[in-house]
Design an enzyme around this catalytic site. Structure first.
Site, PDB file in Angstrom:
ATOM      1  CG  ASP A 115      -2.898   1.929  -7.679  1.00  0.00           C
ATOM      2  OD1 ASP A 115      -3.546   2.991  -7.624  1.00  0.00           O
ATOM      3  OD2 ASP A 115      -3.130   1.030  -8.498  1.00  0.00           O
ATOM      4  CE  LYS A 116      -0.654   7.642  -0.670  1.00  0.00           C
ATOM      5  NZ  LYS A 116      -0.586   6.849   0.577  1.00  0.00           N
ATOM      6  CB  ALA A 148      -0.901   0.000   1.228  1.00  0.00           C
ATOM      7  CB  ALA A 167       6.994  -2.781   9.983  1.00  0.00           C
ATOM      8  CG  ASN A 168       2.931   2.139   8.195  1.00  0.00           C
ATOM      9  OD1 ASN A 168       3.388   2.886   7.338  1.00  0.00           O
ATOM     10  ND2 ASN A 168       1.623   2.033   8.411  1.00  0.00           N
ATOM     11  CG  PHE A 214      -4.318   7.681   5.635  1.00  0.00           C
ATOM     12  CD1 PHE A 214      -3.133   7.006   5.396  1.00  0.00           C
ATOM     13  CD2 PHE A 214      -5.047   7.335   6.774  1.00  0.00           C
ATOM     14  CE1 PHE A 214      -2.678   6.013   6.257  1.00  0.00           C
ATOM     15  CE2 PHE A 214      -4.609   6.346   7.643  1.00  0.00           C
ATOM     16  CZ  PHE A 214      -3.418   5.686   7.386  1.00  0.00           C
ATOM     17  CG  ASN A 261       2.844  10.288   7.498  1.00  0.00           C
ATOM     18  OD1 ASN A 261       3.745  10.796   8.158  1.00  0.00           O
ATOM     19  ND2 ASN A 261       3.076   9.448   6.493  1.00  0.00           N
ATOM     20  CB  THR A 262      -3.385   9.812  10.478  1.00  0.00           C
ATOM     21  OG1 THR A 262      -3.453   9.777   9.043  1.00  0.00           O
ATOM     22  CG2 THR A 262      -4.742  10.209  11.033  1.00  0.00           C
ATOM     23  CB  SER A 287       0.045   5.798   8.815  1.00  0.00           C
ATOM     24  OG  SER A 287       0.538   7.008   8.268  1.00  0.00           O
ATOM     25  CG  ASN A 327      -2.102   2.137   7.790  1.00  0.00           C
ATOM     26  OD1 ASN A 327      -1.471   2.218   8.841  1.00  0.00           O
ATOM     27  ND2 ASN A 327      -1.695   2.709   6.665  1.00  0.00           N
ATOM     28  CG  LEU A 354       2.296  11.062   0.920  1.00  0.00           C
ATOM     29  CD1 LEU A 354       2.372   9.727   0.213  1.00  0.00           C
ATOM     30  CD2 LEU A 354       2.090  12.189  -0.068  1.00  0.00           C
ATOM     31  CG  ASN A 379       5.106   9.199   3.354  1.00  0.00           C
ATOM     32  OD1 ASN A 379       3.959   9.508   3.687  1.00  0.00           O
ATOM     33  ND2 ASN A 379       5.650   8.010   3.655  1.00  0.00           N
ATOM     34  CE  LYS A 422       2.314  -1.060   6.027  1.00  0.00           C
ATOM     35  NZ  LYS A 422       2.129  -0.439   4.692  1.00  0.00           N
TER      36      LYS A 422
END
Length: 290
Positions: A68-69, A65, A247-248, A118, A185-186, A183, A180, A116, A114, A219
């Site tokens: 190609d989100k 993942a 892993a992430n 999500f 990033n959230t 991450s 997930n 990003l 990154n 994950k």
């Protein structure tokens, strides 16, 4: 050879722009024909097949993942020789992700950083794209996984409902799912790896994961305490999850001063050691049950 020719050009451009342009090229019909001609030998290698959860994998190399989100390049992944693809992370509602700039190369470390956050077209649109693809192109020979997450504005206390909602859009479309909760990033997302919160998420998903049941994996982050990972594994076993993804990205401060995640070579040793730990821990649990 092709990559060596293109690399200087690609590395001269903004990495997120290159990412989006690559997906655009991959989604074009001509690419499917071209890639089959160039890479078909990759699909004919024997002895790499695996049967897992009743799903056939032509080989164990998959596209994780993050690339190609939104399921834009579905027609390309089989042609390029992958054994499976993981679409996402997909969120229930569309969201733009974190502010730019949010992606940079670290060439000396052979890594990417990154933040990003999500960016997603949302579960409804992505599921419609996947459904249309399956109806017009047919089921591909590779397994399709959907990586699901929560929306940025959803309170942590309501996260389980977001995962449940996202899962429901893809239940009859995907071969397996990846939750997930790791991450960086959230804001607050990694706290969903805590035992009680993870239990709530898996219970919510199990409540609508009817026969035939879809494999649900979780994950995990590479940089959390082994004790926490052991707790996660106990929850996965108790809730009959399909597995764990190791892993992430690894939490790290980026060049613009805010936190994000690093992927690439810096994670190689860490993730390999973590895989060994997970394998040993899970084998120990099942041996104790015999």
């Amino acid at each position: 050879m092709i990559y060596n020719l293109l690399r200087p050009l690609l590395f001269s451009l903004d990495p997120e722009l290159v990412h989006l342009c690559s997906l655009k090229v991959l989604s074009q019909p001509f690419f499917g024909y071209l890639s089959r001609a160039l890479f078909s030998p990759l699909m004919e290698v024997k002895g790499l097949e695996k049967e897992l959860w009743g799903i056939h994998f032509s080989n164990p190399i998959g596209l994780a993942a993050g690339f190609d989100k939104n399921g834009i390049g579905l027609q390309a992944w089989e042609s390029l020789g992958f054994g499976f693809v993981e679409i996402g992370t997909v969120t229930p509602l569309p969201q733009t992700g974190n502010p730019k700039p949010r992606l940079t190369r670290l060439p000396q470390s052979e890594a990417l950083w990154n933040s990003l956050g999500f960016p997603s077209e949302g579960a409804e649109k992505v599921s419609q794209r996947l459904r249309k693809f399956l109806m017009t192109k047919g089921k591909p020979r590779i397994a399709i996984g959907i990586n699901i997450g929560k929306n940025r504005l959803t309170p942590l206390e309501e996260a389980a409902e977001d995962y449940k909602k996202c899962f429901s859009y893809f239940k009859d479309l995907a071969d397996f799912f990846v939750v997930n909760v790791s991450s960086p990033n959230t804001v607050g997302l990694r706290s969903l790896q805590e035992k009680k919160r993870l239990e709530l998420i898996l219970e919510a998903l199990n409540s609508i994961n009817m026969v035939p049941k879809s494999p649900i994996l979780v994950k995990i982050a590479p940089d959390i305490e082994l004790r926490t990972i052991a707790d996660i594994l106990s929850v996965l076993i108790e809730k009959e999850a399909g597995g764990v993804v190791v892993a992430n990205t690894m939490l790290a401060k980026g060049p613009w001063g805010h936190m994000g995640g690093i992927s690439g070579r810096p994670l190689s040793k860490i993730s390999t050691e973590l895989i060994r730990f997970v394998k040993k821990k899970v084998l120990g649990v099942f041996q104790s049950l015999e």
